[in-house]
Design an enzyme around this catalytic site. Structure first.
Site, PDB file in Angstrom:
ATOM      1  N   ASP A 198     -33.813 -34.527  -6.627  1.00 52.25           N
ATOM      2  CA  ASP A 198     -34.650 -33.260  -6.474  1.00 52.25           C
ATOM      3  C   ASP A 198     -36.300 -34.143  -6.294  1.00 52.25           C
ATOM      4  O   ASP A 198     -37.006 -34.953  -6.869  1.00 52.25           O
ATOM      5  CB  ASP A 198     -33.969 -33.165  -7.674  1.00 52.25           C
ATOM      6  CG  ASP A 198     -34.457 -31.588  -7.083  1.00 52.25           C
ATOM      7  OD1 ASP A 198     -35.103 -30.871  -6.690  1.00 52.25           O
ATOM      8  OD2 ASP A 198     -34.108 -30.463  -8.445  1.00 52.25           O
ATOM      9  N   GLY A 199     -36.461 -32.729  -5.905  1.00 50.14           N
ATOM     10  CA  GLY A 199     -38.190 -33.002  -5.784  1.00 50.14           C
ATOM     11  C   GLY A 199     -38.780 -33.531  -4.232  1.00 50.14           C
ATOM     12  O   GLY A 199     -39.915 -33.522  -3.964  1.00 50.14           O
TER      13      GLY A 199
ATOM     14  N   HIS B 190     -38.687 -35.159   2.812  1.00 47.49           N
ATOM     15  CA  HIS B 190     -36.902 -35.432   3.177  1.00 47.49           C
ATOM     16  C   HIS B 190     -37.150 -36.463   3.633  1.00 47.49           C
ATOM     17  O   HIS B 190     -36.465 -37.153   3.675  1.00 47.49           O
ATOM     18  CB  HIS B 190     -36.346 -33.879   4.217  1.00 47.49           C
ATOM     19  CG  HIS B 190     -36.214 -32.981   3.332  1.00 47.49           C
ATOM     20  ND1 HIS B 190     -36.206 -32.457   1.622  1.00 47.49           N
ATOM     21  CD2 HIS B 190     -36.017 -31.712   3.572  1.00 47.49           C
ATOM     22  CE1 HIS B 190     -35.650 -31.173   1.483  1.00 47.49           C
ATOM     23  NE2 HIS B 190     -36.241 -30.789   2.360  1.00 47.49           N
TER      24      HIS B 190
ATOM     25  N   SER C 234     -26.086 -29.708  -0.420  1.00 48.42           N
ATOM     26  CA  SER C 234     -25.076 -29.594  -1.226  1.00 48.42           C
ATOM     27  C   SER C 234     -23.935 -27.647  -0.328  1.00 48.42           C
ATOM     28  O   SER C 234     -25.421 -27.447   0.433  1.00 48.42           O
ATOM     29  CB  SER C 234     -25.593 -28.526  -2.872  1.00 48.42           C
ATOM     30  OG  SER C 234     -26.521 -27.661  -2.141  1.00 48.42           O
ATOM     31  N   THR C 235     -23.809 -27.433  -1.213  1.00 52.31           N
ATOM     32  CA  THR C 235     -22.725 -26.372  -0.597  1.00 52.31           C
ATOM     33  C   THR C 235     -23.963 -25.079  -1.140  1.00 52.31           C
ATOM     34  O   THR C 235     -24.012 -24.560   0.135  1.00 52.31           O
ATOM     35  CB  THR C 235     -22.059 -25.576  -1.229  1.00 52.31           C
ATOM     36  OG1 THR C 235     -21.967 -25.943  -2.628  1.00 52.31           O
ATOM     37  CG2 THR C 235     -20.472 -26.757  -0.618  1.00 52.31           C
TER      38      THR C 235
ATOM     39  N   TRP D  54     -27.276 -24.656   2.732  1.00 49.33           N
ATOM     40  CA  TRP D  54     -27.207 -23.771   4.191  1.00 49.33           C
ATOM     41  C   TRP D  54     -28.161 -22.429   4.226  1.00 49.33           C
ATOM     42  O   TRP D  54     -28.281 -21.625   5.221  1.00 49.33           O
ATOM     43  CB  TRP D  54     -25.855 -23.304   4.361  1.00 49.33           C
ATOM     44  CG  TRP D  54     -24.679 -24.037   4.339  1.00 49.33           C
ATOM     45  CD1 TRP D  54     -23.660 -24.962   3.636  1.00 49.33           C
ATOM     46  CD2 TRP D  54     -24.403 -25.139   5.662  1.00 49.33           C
ATOM     47  NE1 TRP D  54     -23.302 -25.246   3.971  1.00 49.33           N
ATOM     48  CE2 TRP D  54     -23.949 -25.950   5.139  1.00 49.33           C
ATOM     49  CE3 TRP D  54     -25.732 -25.194   7.002  1.00 49.33           C
ATOM     50  CZ2 TRP D  54     -23.181 -27.471   6.485  1.00 49.33           C
ATOM     51  CZ3 TRP D  54     -24.746 -26.412   7.735  1.00 49.33           C
ATOM     52  CH2 TRP D  54     -23.787 -27.245   7.467  1.00 49.33           C
TER      53      TRP D  54
ATOM     54  N   ARG E  99     -30.980 -22.430   3.082  1.00 51.00           N
ATOM     55  CA  ARG E  99     -32.068 -22.897   3.555  1.00 51.00           C
ATOM     56  C   ARG E  99     -32.399 -21.930   4.775  1.00 51.00           C
ATOM     57  O   ARG E  99     -31.701 -22.420   5.517  1.00 51.00           O
ATOM     58  CB  ARG E  99     -33.478 -24.311   3.124  1.00 51.00           C
ATOM     59  CG  ARG E  99     -32.774 -24.679   1.683  1.00 51.00           C
ATOM     60  CD  ARG E  99     -32.844 -26.522   1.485  1.00 51.00           C
ATOM     61  NE  ARG E  99     -32.891 -26.675   0.345  1.00 51.00           N
ATOM     62  CZ  ARG E  99     -33.176 -27.531  -0.523  1.00 51.00           C
ATOM     63  NH1 ARG E  99     -33.361 -28.696   0.421  1.00 51.00           N
ATOM     64  NH2 ARG E  99     -33.110 -27.853  -1.761  1.00 51.00           N
TER      65      ARG E  99
ATOM     66  N   LEU F 269     -20.771 -52.881  -2.421  1.00 53.99           N
ATOM     67  CA  LEU F 269     -21.441 -51.320  -2.912  1.00 53.99           C
ATOM     68  C   LEU F 269     -20.451 -50.146  -1.880  1.00 53.99           C
ATOM     69  O   LEU F 269     -20.279 -50.486  -1.303  1.00 53.99           O
ATOM     70  CB  LEU F 269     -22.753 -50.937  -3.289  1.00 53.99           C
ATOM     71  CG  LEU F 269     -23.578 -49.695  -3.319  1.00 53.99           C
ATOM     72  CD1 LEU F 269     -23.778 -49.700  -4.937  1.00 53.99           C
ATOM     73  CD2 LEU F 269     -25.133 -49.509  -3.308  1.00 53.99           C
TER      74      LEU F 269
ATOM     75  N   ARG G  37     -30.996 -37.221 -12.768  1.00 49.89           N
ATOM     76  CA  ARG G  37     -32.004 -36.438 -11.995  1.00 49.89           C
ATOM     77  C   ARG G  37     -33.237 -36.839 -11.571  1.00 49.89           C
ATOM     78  O   ARG G  37     -33.962 -36.548 -12.949  1.00 49.89           O
ATOM     79  CB  ARG G  37     -30.949 -34.922 -12.214  1.00 49.89           C
ATOM     80  CG  ARG G  37     -31.707 -33.612 -11.207  1.00 49.89           C
ATOM     81  CD  ARG G  37     -31.247 -31.787 -12.161  1.00 49.89           C
ATOM     82  NE  ARG G  37     -31.937 -31.253 -10.240  1.00 49.89           N
ATOM     83  CZ  ARG G  37     -31.733 -30.503 -10.124  1.00 49.89           C
ATOM     84  NH1 ARG G  37     -29.813 -29.639 -11.269  1.00 49.89           N
ATOM     85  NH2 ARG G  37     -31.859 -29.812  -9.397  1.00 49.89           N
TER      86      ARG G  37
ATOM     87  N   LEU H 204     -27.004 -29.568 -13.948  1.00 49.79           N
ATOM     88  CA  LEU H 204     -25.828 -30.075 -12.764  1.00 49.79           C
ATOM     89  C   LEU H 204     -25.766 -29.500 -11.598  1.00 49.79           C
ATOM     90  O   LEU H 204     -25.533 -30.577 -10.113  1.00 49.79           O
ATOM     91  CB  LEU H 204     -24.201 -30.183 -13.452  1.00 49.79           C
ATOM     92  CG  LEU H 204     -24.090 -31.366 -14.357  1.00 49.79           C
ATOM     93  CD1 LEU H 204     -22.578 -31.457 -15.041  1.00 49.79           C
ATOM     94  CD2 LEU H 204     -24.372 -32.164 -13.834  1.00 49.79           C
ATOM     95  N   SER H 205     -26.356 -28.813 -11.535  1.00 50.23           N
ATOM     96  CA  SER H 205     -26.383 -27.953 -10.273  1.00 50.23           C
ATOM     97  C   SER H 205     -25.209 -28.337  -9.031  1.00 50.23           C
ATOM     98  O   SER H 205     -25.618 -29.015  -8.132  1.00 50.23           O
ATOM     99  CB  SER H 205     -27.504 -27.890  -9.414  1.00 50.23           C
ATOM    100  OG  SER H 205     -28.829 -27.769 -10.154  1.00 50.23           O
TER     101      SER H 205
HETATM  102  C1  V07 Z   1     -31.129 -36.683   2.983  1.00 54.72           C
HETATM  103  C2  V07 Z   1     -33.182 -37.198   2.036  1.00 54.72           C
HETATM  104  C3  V07 Z   1     -32.734 -38.032   0.412  1.00 54.72           C
HETATM  105  C4  V07 Z   1     -33.738 -36.661  -0.703  1.00 54.72           C
HETATM  106  C5  V07 Z   1     -32.193 -35.637  -0.375  1.00 54.72           C
HETATM  107  C6  V07 Z   1     -31.868 -34.463   0.593  1.00 54.72           C
HETATM  108  C7  V07 Z   1     -33.211 -35.167   2.353  1.00 54.72           C
HETATM  109  C8  V07 Z   1     -30.224 -39.975   2.900  1.00 54.72           C
HETATM  110  C9  V07 Z   1     -28.690 -39.858   3.546  1.00 54.72           C
HETATM  111  C10 V07 Z   1     -27.864 -40.831   4.519  1.00 54.72           C
HETATM  112  C11 V07 Z   1     -27.962 -41.903   3.587  1.00 54.72           C
HETATM  113  C12 V07 Z   1     -26.554 -42.410   4.449  1.00 54.72           C
HETATM  114  C13 V07 Z   1     -25.811 -41.911   5.211  1.00 54.72           C
HETATM  115  C14 V07 Z   1     -25.558 -40.073   5.150  1.00 54.72           C
HETATM  116  C15 V07 Z   1     -26.635 -39.784   4.814  1.00 54.72           C
HETATM  117  C16 V07 Z   1     -29.129 -37.926   3.472  1.00 54.72           C
HETATM  118  C17 V07 Z   1     -29.263 -36.161   4.243  1.00 54.72           C
HETATM  119  C18 V07 Z   1     -30.292 -35.468   3.519  1.00 54.72           C
HETATM  120  C19 V07 Z   1     -27.906 -34.866   4.413  1.00 54.72           C
HETATM  121  F1  V07 Z   1     -24.552 -42.166   5.469  1.00 54.72           F
HETATM  122  N1  V07 Z   1     -30.917 -39.019   2.842  1.00 54.72           N
HETATM  123  N2  V07 Z   1     -30.426 -38.329   3.029  1.00 54.72           N
HETATM  124  N3  V07 Z   1     -28.612 -37.122   3.986  1.00 54.72           N
HETATM  125  N4  V07 Z   1     -32.141 -36.084   2.771  1.00 54.72           N
END
Ligand code: V07
Length: 256
Positions: free
Chosen positions: A36-37, A53, A81-82, A85, A87, A147, A204, A211-212
């Site tokens: 978050d943030g 982002h 998250s669900t 959408w 936004r 991992l 978090r 927990l959102s």
């Molecule tokens: C997203 C960046 C991190 C902060 C939270 C919201 C935005 C990485 C992925 C990602 C990484 C690997 C993968 C699929 C997605 C990602 C979304 C948003 C939707 F296999 N960062 N990130 N996917 N944010």
């Protein structure tokens, strides 16, 4: 290697630094993070939310490296998250482009580091390009046994549990088993996380302490750790601080 006329030596391979240097005796097997943030990080700098982002996505790369270095078994990240959408469309579109952007640059490194990609969430409503990128990454990493990078995409815990209930009712209706067989283990096997252990540790960032709608069932016994630091600023040192706090909590447990 020569940069600006100075010789630069490659840093010691990160994975050769083991967690004993940090005195981390008990490493959580499964860490889940609510990242978050990002919007706030951007706002503080007078930048659009999507810039936050993007920075948040770059931080995912750094944190995945730390998770491999400390030999975590599972890292679950709440990417979308669900509820997200709701936004503005421009922001949703940008977020939906991040999985393919992340994987187009980072998948080779993930493969090289033996990382296996998985997802949890309702896959169907995602744009087809997002689905393609994820399906491809899941396929290309399916035999890796390092991992597990588990990405929560269009994930909502209540939806997950309701879907589980519907499937259980169907199976009872066709006499697959009697109602009496429904127990915690059976229920868990209807969740997206059926192949993954429950999180030991939930982090978090950005100050909110809730927990959102994230892994409500699975976090029943997890340790929680909160920080005011915004996700793009959550660095290797702070992650290791969190892991070290987890270890201290476990040590206290052991002493009782
Ligand atoms: C997203 C960046 C991190 C902060 C939270 C919201 C935005 C990485 C992925 C990602 C990484 C690997 C993968 C699929 C997605 C990602 C979304 C948003 C939707 F296999 N960062 N990130 N996917 N944010």
């Amino acid at each position: 290697m020569l940069i600006n006329g100075f010789p630069f030596f490659k840093k010691k391979n990160q994975s050769t630094i083991n967690h004993s240097e940090l005195h981390l005796g008990v490493i959580p097997k499964h860490v889940a993070i609510i990242m978050d943030g990002n919007g706030r990080w951007a706002k503080k700098r007078g930048l659009p939310r999507i810039a936050g982002h993007k920075e948040g996505m770059d931080n995912v790369k750094r944190i995945v490296r730390v998770a491999t270095k400390h030999k975590l078994e599972v890292l679950t990240l709440y990417a979308f998250s669900t509820e997200n959408w709701k936004r503005p469309k421009k922001e949703v579109d940008f977020l939906m482009g991040l999985p393919s952007e992340f994987l187009s640059t980072y998948l080779p490194e993930l493969i090289e580091n033996n990382v296996r990609i998985q997802t949890i969430g309702d896959f169907e409503p995602l744009p087809s390009l997002t689905k393609q990128a994820m399906t491809n990454a899941i396929h290309k990493t399916k035999d890796n046994d390092g991992l597990i990078l588990n990405i929560a995409l269009n994930y909502g815990s209540r939806f997950e549990m309701l879907e589980a209930v519907k499937k259980i009712v169907e199976d009872v209706k066709v006499d697959q088993y009697p109602i009496e067989n429904i127990n915690e283990e059976l229920f868990s096997n209807y969740l997206y996380t059926k192949h993954i252990s429950d999180p030991d540790f939930l982090i978090r960032t950005s100050g909110e302490q809730r927990l959102s709608n994230f892994l409500l069932w699975q976090c029943a016994y997890s340790e929680f750790w909160f920080t005011d630091v915004l996700w793009p600023d959550f660095d290797e040192k702070l992650f290791e601080q969190a892991l070290s706090d987890y270890e201290k909590r476990k040590r206290r447990f052991g002493g009782l």
